[in-house]
Design an enzyme around this catalytic site. Sequence first.
Site, PDB file in Angstrom:
ATOM      1  N   THR A 102       0.868  -1.173   0.000  1.00  0.00           N
ATOM      2  CA  THR A 102       0.000   0.000   0.000  1.00  0.00           C
ATOM      3  C   THR A 102       0.903   1.220   0.000  1.00  0.00           C
ATOM      4  O   THR A 102       1.669   1.444   0.936  1.00  0.00           O
ATOM      5  CB  THR A 102      -0.919   0.017   1.234  1.00  0.00           C
ATOM      6  N   LYS A 177      -7.268   1.406  -2.801  1.00  0.00           N
ATOM      7  CA  LYS A 177      -6.870   0.984  -1.456  1.00  0.00           C
ATOM      8  C   LYS A 177      -7.078   2.113  -0.451  1.00  0.00           C
ATOM      9  O   LYS A 177      -7.438   1.873   0.709  1.00  0.00           O
ATOM     10  CB  LYS A 177      -5.407   0.536  -1.448  1.00  0.00           C
ATOM     11  N   LYS A 245       0.693   4.816   8.335  1.00  0.00           N
ATOM     12  CA  LYS A 245       1.270   5.163   7.029  1.00  0.00           C
ATOM     13  C   LYS A 245       0.184   5.279   5.974  1.00  0.00           C
ATOM     14  O   LYS A 245       0.128   6.245   5.210  1.00  0.00           O
ATOM     15  CB  LYS A 245       2.308   4.112   6.650  1.00  0.00           C
TER      16      LYS A 245
END
Length: 293
Positions: A102, A177, A245
Amino acid sequence: MKNLTKQNVIGFIGTGVMGKSMAGHILEAGFPLVVYNRTKEKALDLIHNGAKWVDTPQEVAEASDVVITIVGYPSDVEELYLGENGILKHMKQGSVALDMTTSSPKLAAEIFKKGMDKGISILDAPVSGGDIGAKEARLSIMVGGDEESFELAKPLLDRLGSNVVYQGKAGSGQHTKMCNQIAIASNMMGVTEALLYAKKSGLNPENVLKSITSGAAGSWSLSNLVPRMIEEDYAPGFYIKHFIKDLKIALDSAKDMELRTPGLELALSLYEELAMNGEENSGTQALIKLLEH
Protein backbone atom coordinates in the site's frame (compact mmCIF):
# COMPACT_ATOMS: atom_id res chain seq x y z
CA MET A 1 6.02 -12.23 -22.34
CA LYS A 2 2.74 -13.15 -24.04
CA ASN A 3 1.39 -15.70 -21.56
CA LEU A 4 2.19 -16.79 -18.03
CA THR A 5 3.18 -20.46 -17.70
CA LYS A 6 4.61 -22.69 -14.97
CA GLN A 7 8.01 -22.22 -16.64
CA ASN A 8 8.02 -18.50 -15.83
CA VAL A 9 10.08 -17.63 -12.76
CA ILE A 10 8.29 -15.54 -10.14
CA GLY A 11 10.36 -13.29 -7.91
CA PHE A 12 9.01 -12.26 -4.51
CA ILE A 13 10.43 -9.43 -2.40
CA GLY A 14 9.03 -9.00 1.12
CA THR A 15 8.11 -12.12 3.09
CA GLY A 16 6.61 -10.48 6.16
CA VAL A 17 3.25 -11.08 7.88
CA MET A 18 1.34 -11.20 4.59
CA GLY A 19 4.04 -11.74 2.00
CA LYS A 20 5.16 -15.07 3.42
CA SER A 21 1.70 -16.62 2.97
CA MET A 22 1.27 -15.06 -0.47
CA ALA A 23 4.61 -16.39 -1.68
CA GLY A 24 3.67 -19.80 -0.28
CA HIS A 25 0.57 -19.92 -2.50
CA ILE A 26 2.73 -19.25 -5.55
CA LEU A 27 4.98 -22.15 -4.60
CA GLU A 28 1.98 -24.41 -4.10
CA ALA A 29 0.74 -23.45 -7.55
CA GLY A 30 3.93 -24.91 -9.05
CA PHE A 31 5.77 -21.78 -10.16
CA PRO A 32 9.55 -21.54 -9.71
CA LEU A 33 10.00 -18.95 -6.93
CA VAL A 34 12.96 -16.72 -6.11
CA VAL A 35 12.73 -14.83 -2.81
CA TYR A 36 14.43 -11.99 -0.99
CA ASN A 37 13.66 -10.35 2.34
CA ARG A 38 15.76 -8.03 4.48
CA THR A 39 15.53 -10.60 7.28
CA LYS A 40 16.31 -14.01 5.83
CA GLU A 41 14.78 -15.83 8.82
CA LYS A 42 11.32 -14.76 7.68
CA ALA A 43 11.83 -16.66 4.40
CA LEU A 44 13.19 -19.92 5.85
CA ASP A 45 9.89 -21.81 5.56
CA LEU A 46 9.63 -20.82 1.91
CA ILE A 47 13.22 -21.90 1.25
CA HIS A 48 12.55 -25.22 2.98
CA ASN A 49 9.54 -25.73 0.67
CA GLY A 50 11.53 -25.13 -2.50
CA ALA A 51 11.97 -21.39 -3.02
CA LYS A 52 15.40 -20.19 -4.10
CA TRP A 53 16.97 -17.57 -1.86
CA VAL A 54 19.06 -14.73 -3.31
CA ASP A 55 20.95 -12.03 -1.42
CA THR A 56 19.72 -8.87 -3.16
CA PRO A 57 16.63 -7.46 -4.91
CA GLN A 58 18.83 -7.03 -7.99
CA GLU A 59 19.29 -10.81 -8.20
CA VAL A 60 15.51 -11.29 -7.92
CA ALA A 61 14.99 -8.86 -10.80
CA GLU A 62 17.60 -10.52 -12.99
CA ALA A 63 16.24 -14.04 -12.42
CA SER A 64 12.50 -13.39 -12.75
CA ASP A 65 9.87 -12.95 -15.44
CA VAL A 66 7.39 -11.53 -12.92
CA VAL A 67 8.46 -9.71 -9.75
CA ILE A 68 6.05 -9.24 -6.84
CA THR A 69 6.90 -6.77 -4.10
CA ILE A 70 5.19 -6.13 -0.79
CA VAL A 71 7.29 -3.98 1.53
CA GLY A 72 6.67 -1.41 4.25
CA TYR A 73 6.53 2.22 3.20
CA PRO A 74 6.44 4.36 0.03
CA SER A 75 10.10 5.25 0.71
CA ASP A 76 10.90 1.51 0.60
CA VAL A 77 9.01 1.15 -2.68
CA GLU A 78 10.80 4.14 -4.19
CA GLU A 79 14.22 2.82 -3.19
CA LEU A 80 13.37 -0.70 -4.32
CA TYR A 81 12.23 0.33 -7.79
CA LEU A 82 14.02 3.60 -8.52
CA GLY A 83 17.08 3.59 -6.25
CA GLU A 84 20.72 3.30 -7.28
CA ASN A 85 20.40 -0.49 -7.34
CA GLY A 86 16.65 -0.49 -7.99
CA ILE A 87 15.02 -3.45 -9.66
CA LEU A 88 13.92 -1.44 -12.72
CA LYS A 89 17.58 -1.29 -13.75
CA HIS A 90 17.87 -5.07 -13.70
CA MET A 91 14.51 -6.47 -14.83
CA LYS A 92 14.23 -8.09 -18.27
CA GLN A 93 12.59 -6.16 -21.07
CA GLY A 94 9.04 -7.44 -21.43
CA SER A 95 8.81 -8.54 -17.80
CA VAL A 96 6.12 -7.47 -15.33
CA ALA A 97 6.30 -6.20 -11.74
CA LEU A 98 3.41 -6.07 -9.30
CA ASP A 99 3.81 -3.80 -6.32
CA MET A 100 1.36 -5.05 -3.71
CA THR A 101 2.53 -2.61 -1.04
CA THR A 102 0.00 0.00 0.00
CA SER A 103 1.79 3.07 -1.28
CA SER A 104 1.34 6.49 -2.85
CA PRO A 105 -0.81 6.76 -5.99
CA LYS A 106 1.56 9.44 -7.31
CA LEU A 107 4.56 7.18 -6.81
CA ALA A 108 2.76 4.29 -8.53
CA ALA A 109 2.15 6.47 -11.59
CA GLU A 110 5.79 7.60 -11.63
CA ILE A 111 7.13 4.04 -11.40
CA PHE A 112 4.72 2.91 -14.13
CA LYS A 113 5.99 5.61 -16.51
CA LYS A 114 9.64 4.83 -15.85
CA GLY A 115 8.93 1.14 -16.33
CA MET A 116 7.24 1.79 -19.68
CA ASP A 117 10.31 3.74 -20.80
CA LYS A 118 12.33 0.54 -20.25
CA GLY A 119 9.81 -1.86 -21.77
CA ILE A 120 8.72 -3.15 -18.36
CA SER A 121 5.11 -3.14 -17.19
CA ILE A 122 4.43 -2.14 -13.59
CA LEU A 123 1.09 -2.81 -11.91
CA ASP A 124 0.09 -1.27 -8.60
CA ALA A 125 -1.86 -4.03 -6.87
CA PRO A 126 -2.38 -3.35 -3.16
CA VAL A 127 -4.36 -5.86 -1.12
CA SER A 128 -6.89 -5.97 1.69
CA GLY A 129 -7.77 -8.85 3.99
CA GLY A 130 -4.94 -8.93 6.51
CA ASP A 131 -3.04 -11.98 7.66
CA ILE A 132 -6.16 -14.17 7.52
CA GLY A 133 -6.92 -13.23 3.93
CA ALA A 134 -3.29 -13.83 2.95
CA LYS A 135 -3.19 -17.26 4.61
CA GLU A 136 -6.47 -18.37 3.06
CA ALA A 137 -5.81 -16.79 -0.37
CA ARG A 138 -8.96 -14.68 0.05
CA LEU A 139 -7.41 -11.26 -0.40
CA SER A 140 -9.13 -8.44 -2.19
CA ILE A 141 -6.67 -7.19 -4.82
CA MET A 142 -7.18 -3.84 -6.52
CA VAL A 143 -5.07 -3.23 -9.62
CA GLY A 144 -3.94 -0.21 -11.61
CA GLY A 145 -1.78 -0.04 -14.73
CA ASP A 146 -1.84 -1.47 -18.23
CA GLU A 147 -4.92 -3.68 -18.73
CA GLU A 148 -3.12 -6.15 -21.01
CA SER A 149 -0.49 -6.73 -18.33
CA PHE A 150 -3.25 -7.14 -15.77
CA GLU A 151 -4.82 -9.91 -17.85
CA LEU A 152 -1.43 -11.60 -18.13
CA ALA A 153 -0.89 -11.45 -14.37
CA LYS A 154 -4.46 -12.28 -13.35
CA PRO A 155 -3.96 -16.09 -13.13
CA LEU A 156 -1.20 -15.42 -10.61
CA LEU A 157 -3.29 -12.90 -8.68
CA ASP A 158 -6.15 -15.39 -8.57
CA ARG A 159 -3.85 -17.67 -6.57
CA LEU A 160 -3.55 -14.95 -3.93
CA GLY A 161 -7.02 -13.49 -3.71
CA SER A 162 -10.69 -14.23 -4.22
CA ASN A 163 -11.61 -10.73 -5.41
CA VAL A 164 -9.26 -9.41 -8.10
CA VAL A 165 -10.49 -6.25 -9.83
CA TYR A 166 -8.85 -4.07 -12.49
CA GLN A 167 -9.47 -0.45 -11.50
CA GLY A 168 -7.89 1.56 -14.32
CA LYS A 169 -4.73 3.48 -15.15
CA ALA A 170 -1.55 3.46 -13.06
CA GLY A 171 -2.23 4.62 -9.50
CA SER A 172 -5.87 3.46 -9.59
CA GLY A 173 -5.11 0.41 -7.46
CA GLN A 174 -3.57 2.62 -4.79
CA HIS A 175 -6.46 5.10 -4.93
CA THR A 176 -8.87 2.19 -4.46
CA LYS A 177 -6.87 0.98 -1.46
CA MET A 178 -7.17 4.48 0.01
CA CYS A 179 -10.96 4.16 -0.30
CA ASN A 180 -10.66 0.86 1.57
CA GLN A 181 -8.53 2.32 4.35
CA ILE A 182 -10.76 5.37 4.76
CA ALA A 183 -13.77 3.07 5.22
CA ILE A 184 -11.88 0.88 7.70
CA ALA A 185 -10.59 3.87 9.69
CA SER A 186 -14.01 5.10 10.81
CA ASN A 187 -15.36 1.55 11.09
CA MET A 188 -12.60 0.62 13.54
CA MET A 189 -13.68 3.46 15.80
CA GLY A 190 -17.30 2.34 15.55
CA VAL A 191 -16.75 -1.35 16.29
CA THR A 192 -14.44 -0.53 19.21
CA GLU A 193 -16.98 1.83 20.75
CA ALA A 194 -19.72 -0.78 20.23
CA LEU A 195 -17.71 -3.41 22.12
CA LEU A 196 -16.98 -1.02 24.97
CA TYR A 197 -20.66 -0.07 25.14
CA ALA A 198 -21.61 -3.76 25.32
CA LYS A 199 -19.17 -4.37 28.18
CA LYS A 200 -20.15 -1.26 30.11
CA SER A 201 -23.88 -2.03 29.88
CA GLY A 202 -23.34 -5.52 31.29
CA LEU A 203 -23.98 -7.47 28.09
CA ASN A 204 -22.13 -10.61 27.03
CA PRO A 205 -19.91 -9.38 24.14
CA GLU A 206 -19.96 -12.77 22.35
CA ASN A 207 -23.75 -12.77 22.37
CA VAL A 208 -23.84 -9.20 21.10
CA LEU A 209 -21.63 -10.23 18.19
CA LYS A 210 -24.05 -13.05 17.34
CA SER A 211 -26.80 -10.48 16.92
CA ILE A 212 -25.02 -7.65 15.13
CA THR A 213 -22.45 -9.25 12.81
CA SER A 214 -25.12 -10.49 10.39
CA GLY A 215 -27.19 -7.31 10.48
CA ALA A 216 -26.75 -3.85 9.05
CA ALA A 217 -23.75 -3.23 11.33
CA GLY A 218 -21.84 -6.19 9.92
CA SER A 219 -18.28 -5.63 8.66
CA TRP A 220 -15.01 -7.49 8.26
CA SER A 221 -13.57 -5.67 11.27
CA LEU A 222 -16.56 -6.54 13.44
CA SER A 223 -16.38 -10.23 12.54
CA ASN A 224 -12.60 -10.66 12.60
CA LEU A 225 -11.08 -8.06 14.92
CA VAL A 226 -13.64 -7.59 17.68
CA PRO A 227 -13.25 -11.28 18.71
CA ARG A 228 -9.52 -10.56 19.06
CA MET A 229 -10.32 -7.53 21.22
CA ILE A 230 -12.53 -9.69 23.45
CA GLU A 231 -9.69 -12.21 23.84
CA GLU A 232 -7.18 -9.37 24.41
CA ASP A 233 -5.21 -10.67 21.44
CA TYR A 234 -3.34 -7.71 19.99
CA ALA A 235 -0.95 -9.61 17.72
CA PRO A 236 -0.68 -7.89 14.35
CA GLY A 237 -2.74 -9.08 11.46
CA PHE A 238 -1.94 -5.57 10.28
CA TYR A 239 0.52 -3.34 12.15
CA ILE A 240 -0.63 -0.03 13.60
CA LYS A 241 2.53 1.61 12.22
CA HIS A 242 1.54 0.53 8.70
CA PHE A 243 -2.07 1.64 9.20
CA ILE A 244 -0.82 5.09 10.21
CA LYS A 245 1.27 5.16 7.03
CA ASP A 246 -1.80 4.30 4.95
CA LEU A 247 -4.00 6.88 6.64
CA LYS A 248 -1.40 9.59 6.05
CA ILE A 249 -1.25 8.71 2.35
CA ALA A 250 -5.06 8.81 2.18
CA LEU A 251 -5.19 12.15 3.98
CA ASP A 252 -2.55 13.68 1.70
CA SER A 253 -4.40 12.44 -1.39
CA ALA A 254 -7.72 13.74 -0.03
CA LYS A 255 -6.19 17.17 0.61
CA ASP A 256 -4.86 17.24 -2.97
CA MET A 257 -8.46 16.71 -4.12
CA GLU A 258 -9.78 19.30 -1.61
CA LEU A 259 -11.89 16.62 0.04
CA ARG A 260 -13.03 16.86 3.68
CA THR A 261 -12.40 13.64 5.65
CA PRO A 262 -13.16 14.29 9.35
CA GLY A 263 -13.49 10.59 10.21
CA LEU A 264 -10.12 9.84 8.63
CA GLU A 265 -8.48 12.71 10.51
CA LEU A 266 -9.88 11.57 13.86
CA ALA A 267 -8.87 7.93 13.29
CA LEU A 268 -5.34 8.98 12.34
CA SER A 269 -5.00 11.08 15.50
CA LEU A 270 -6.13 8.14 17.67
CA TYR A 271 -3.75 5.67 16.05
CA GLU A 272 -0.88 8.15 16.29
CA GLU A 273 -1.64 8.45 20.03
CA LEU A 274 -1.59 4.65 20.30
CA ALA A 275 1.79 4.54 18.55
CA MET A 276 3.14 7.15 20.97
CA ASN A 277 2.01 4.82 23.77
CA GLY A 278 4.27 2.10 22.38
CA GLU A 279 1.66 0.16 20.39
CA GLU A 280 3.04 0.73 16.88
CA ASN A 281 3.80 -2.98 16.45
CA SER A 282 0.42 -4.14 17.72
CA GLY A 283 -2.52 -4.98 15.46
CA THR A 284 -5.10 -2.33 14.63
CA GLN A 285 -7.53 -3.96 17.10
CA ALA A 286 -5.39 -2.50 19.91
CA LEU A 287 -7.45 0.68 19.48
CA ILE A 288 -9.56 -0.60 22.34
CA LYS A 289 -6.61 -0.07 24.71
CA LEU A 290 -6.82 3.66 24.04
CA LEU A 291 -10.59 4.06 24.20
CA GLU A 292 -11.34 1.89 27.24
CA HIS A 293 -9.48 4.20 29.62
